[in-house]
Motif scaffolding. Sequence first.
Motif, PDB file in Angstrom:
ATOM      1  N   VAL A 169       9.626   1.684   1.891  1.00  0.00           N
ATOM      2  CA  VAL A 169       8.780   0.787   1.099  1.00  0.00           C
ATOM      3  C   VAL A 169       7.470   1.478   0.730  1.00  0.00           C
ATOM      4  N   ALA A 170       6.733   1.942   1.717  1.00  0.00           N
ATOM      5  CA  ALA A 170       5.456   2.599   1.445  1.00  0.00           C
ATOM      6  C   ALA A 170       5.663   3.914   0.698  1.00  0.00           C
ATOM      7  N   GLY A 171       6.747   4.613   1.023  1.00  0.00           N
ATOM      8  CA  GLY A 171       7.029   5.872   0.354  1.00  0.00           C
ATOM      9  C   GLY A 171       7.343   5.680  -1.115  1.00  0.00           C
ATOM     10  N   MET A 172       8.167   4.679  -1.437  1.00  0.00           N
ATOM     11  CA  MET A 172       8.493   4.429  -2.833  1.00  0.00           C
ATOM     12  C   MET A 172       7.285   3.896  -3.608  1.00  0.00           C
ATOM     13  N   ALA A 173       6.406   3.180  -2.950  1.00  0.00           N
ATOM     14  CA  ALA A 173       5.172   2.764  -3.614  1.00  0.00           C
ATOM     15  C   ALA A 173       4.353   3.989  -4.015  1.00  0.00           C
ATOM     16  N   ALA A 174       4.286   4.969  -3.123  1.00  0.00           N
ATOM     17  CA  ALA A 174       3.550   6.194  -3.428  1.00  0.00           C
ATOM     18  C   ALA A 174       4.223   6.978  -4.556  1.00  0.00           C
ATOM     19  N   VAL A 175       5.548   7.106  -4.489  1.00  0.00           N
ATOM     20  CA  VAL A 175       6.269   7.844  -5.519  1.00  0.00           C
ATOM     21  C   VAL A 175       6.138   7.153  -6.870  1.00  0.00           C
ATOM     22  N   ALA A 176       6.362   5.834  -6.897  1.00  0.00           N
ATOM     23  CA  ALA A 176       6.319   5.104  -8.165  1.00  0.00           C
ATOM     24  C   ALA A 176       4.956   5.225  -8.833  1.00  0.00           C
ATOM     25  N   ALA A 193       0.835  -1.201   0.000  1.00  0.00           N
ATOM     26  CA  ALA A 193       0.000   0.000   0.000  1.00  0.00           C
ATOM     27  C   ALA A 193       0.872   1.255   0.000  1.00  0.00           C
ATOM     28  N   PRO A 194       0.623   2.194  -0.917  1.00  0.00           N
ATOM     29  CA  PRO A 194       1.385   3.446  -0.924  1.00  0.00           C
ATOM     30  C   PRO A 194       1.118   4.275   0.327  1.00  0.00           C
ATOM     31  N   ASP A 195       2.126   4.992   0.769  1.00  0.00           N
ATOM     32  CA  ASP A 195       2.006   5.874   1.936  1.00  0.00           C
ATOM     33  C   ASP A 195       1.139   7.076   1.567  1.00  0.00           C
ATOM     34  N   PRO A 196      -0.021   7.240   2.196  1.00  0.00           N
ATOM     35  CA  PRO A 196      -0.899   8.370   1.848  1.00  0.00           C
ATOM     36  C   PRO A 196      -0.345   9.726   2.272  1.00  0.00           C
ATOM     37  N   LEU A 197       0.684   9.737   3.120  1.00  0.00           N
ATOM     38  CA  LEU A 197       1.251  11.012   3.582  1.00  0.00           C
ATOM     39  C   LEU A 197       2.366  11.528   2.679  1.00  0.00           C
ATOM     40  N   VAL A 198       2.776  10.732   1.697  1.00  0.00           N
ATOM     41  CA  VAL A 198       3.766  11.215   0.730  1.00  0.00           C
ATOM     42  C   VAL A 198       3.047  12.087  -0.292  1.00  0.00           C
ATOM     43  N   ARG A 199       3.590  13.271  -0.524  1.00  0.00           N
ATOM     44  CA  ARG A 199       2.965  14.232  -1.444  1.00  0.00           C
ATOM     45  C   ARG A 199       4.044  14.971  -2.232  1.00  0.00           C
ATOM     46  N   HIS A 200       3.590  15.719  -3.230  1.00  0.00           N
ATOM     47  CA  HIS A 200       4.499  16.598  -3.950  1.00  0.00           C
ATOM     48  C   HIS A 200       5.027  17.676  -3.002  1.00  0.00           C
ATOM     49  N   SER A 201       6.308  17.943  -3.100  1.00  0.00           N
ATOM     50  CA  SER A 201       6.861  19.080  -2.359  1.00  0.00           C
ATOM     51  C   SER A 201       6.424  20.377  -3.029  1.00  0.00           C
ATOM     52  N   ARG A 243      17.682  -2.254  -1.664  1.00  0.00           N
ATOM     53  CA  ARG A 243      17.289  -3.255  -2.651  1.00  0.00           C
ATOM     54  C   ARG A 243      16.070  -4.037  -2.188  1.00  0.00           C
ATOM     55  N   ALA A 244      16.051  -4.364  -0.908  1.00  0.00           N
ATOM     56  CA  ALA A 244      14.900  -5.104  -0.373  1.00  0.00           C
ATOM     57  C   ALA A 244      13.635  -4.257  -0.437  1.00  0.00           C
ATOM     58  N   ALA A 245      13.765  -2.970  -0.150  1.00  0.00           N
ATOM     59  CA  ALA A 245      12.598  -2.082  -0.196  1.00  0.00           C
ATOM     60  C   ALA A 245      12.047  -1.986  -1.612  1.00  0.00           C
ATOM     61  N   TYR A 246      12.920  -1.820  -2.602  1.00  0.00           N
ATOM     62  CA  TYR A 246      12.455  -1.696  -3.981  1.00  0.00           C
ATOM     63  C   TYR A 246      11.794  -2.986  -4.454  1.00  0.00           C
ATOM     64  N   GLU A 247      12.354  -4.115  -4.058  1.00  0.00           N
ATOM     65  CA  GLU A 247      11.759  -5.391  -4.444  1.00  0.00           C
ATOM     66  C   GLU A 247      10.364  -5.545  -3.856  1.00  0.00           C
ATOM     67  N   LYS A 248      10.184  -5.127  -2.610  1.00  0.00           N
ATOM     68  CA  LYS A 248       8.867  -5.222  -1.978  1.00  0.00           C
ATOM     69  C   LYS A 248       7.843  -4.367  -2.710  1.00  0.00           C
ATOM     70  N   VAL A 249       8.283  -3.230  -3.251  1.00  0.00           N
ATOM     71  CA  VAL A 249       7.373  -2.345  -3.977  1.00  0.00           C
ATOM     72  C   VAL A 249       6.968  -2.961  -5.311  1.00  0.00           C
ATOM     73  N   GLY A 250       7.902  -3.670  -5.960  1.00  0.00           N
ATOM     74  CA  GLY A 250       7.611  -4.256  -7.258  1.00  0.00           C
ATOM     75  C   GLY A 250       8.607  -3.911  -8.339  1.00  0.00           C
ATOM     76  N   PHE A 251       9.747  -3.323  -7.983  1.00  0.00           N
ATOM     77  CA  PHE A 251      10.808  -3.068  -8.942  1.00  0.00           C
ATOM     78  C   PHE A 251      11.516  -4.380  -9.267  1.00  0.00           C
ATOM     79  N   VAL A 252      11.898  -4.554 -10.541  1.00  0.00           N
ATOM     80  CA  VAL A 252      12.613  -5.759 -10.960  1.00  0.00           C
ATOM     81  C   VAL A 252      13.889  -5.354 -11.692  1.00  0.00           C
TER      82      VAL A 252
END
Length: 280
Positions: free
Chosen positions: A231-238, A135-143, A261-270
């Motif tokens: 993890v949640a932050g990169m899901a939101a950004v991606a 799940a993407p982090d709902p608190l991540v936003r555009h600066s 690397r582990a965080a990106y893999e959890k998000v879905g980066f390959v």
Amino acid sequence: MDDDGIRVLGRGDLADFLALTAQDRVVNVFAEHRARATALDPRWLGGEVWGRFEGDVLVAACHVAANLVPVGCDPDDVRRFARHALRHGRRASTVVGEHDLVAAFCDELDGAWGPARDERWSQPHLEYVGPPRVAPDPLVRHSRADDVEALHPACVAMYTEEVGVSPEAGGGAEAYLARVRQLVSRGWSWARYDADGQVEFKAEVACASPWAAQVQGVWVRPDLRGQGLAVAGMAAVAESVRREVAPVVSLYVNEWNAPARAAYEKVGFVETARFATVMW
């Protein structure tokens, strides 16, 4: 044109250069971004793009500014570009690209540029096409512009931690602050801010084309690391990048950075390629 068939490209070569970047639009996103932004005009590039020709056909190229980046090359091409670079003197402070090409370039240099300050020979190049696995982090936003005062120190901290030298060293403070502001104004900066407006997590898009965008500057405040913010932050950004900037999101990471690397893999980066970066 020299004996290796190399000359500086200009505006008239733009279409042929973009045909080269189209061979792998994700790996070549930096070069394509620079070409589209400058039309290969050296005044705006802050450097040059070299092209290698066979007859009248552009077969390979090399972006040469602060970063030297091979485009559409095989190892023989980059050895030719390295010889050209040796004849014209070092202009770049970093060589970056696919591992085998950087290795061939540096092998041809044979130490002529002096000892490298840092060599990173195995950097997984990752791609994300979604959807996210978490799940993407709902608190991540555009600066926003009013975030820059808090965002700027976080950007400096991330760069210094990653590169080993401050981006503001040697009188570069004004230029670096301008870069932070530029990314914010483009909508290419994302962050999670705490109740006091301080950065907890951040990331930016460094470059983009209609087909791909490359993320840089991923950072979590040191006292908050290990809590899943990346993890949640990169899901939101991606997901935001995929909706608003380009359909494929890419980045490259140091092989030794296991938490990232582990965080990106959890998000879905390959992983799709291996990069290398050599810095002087």
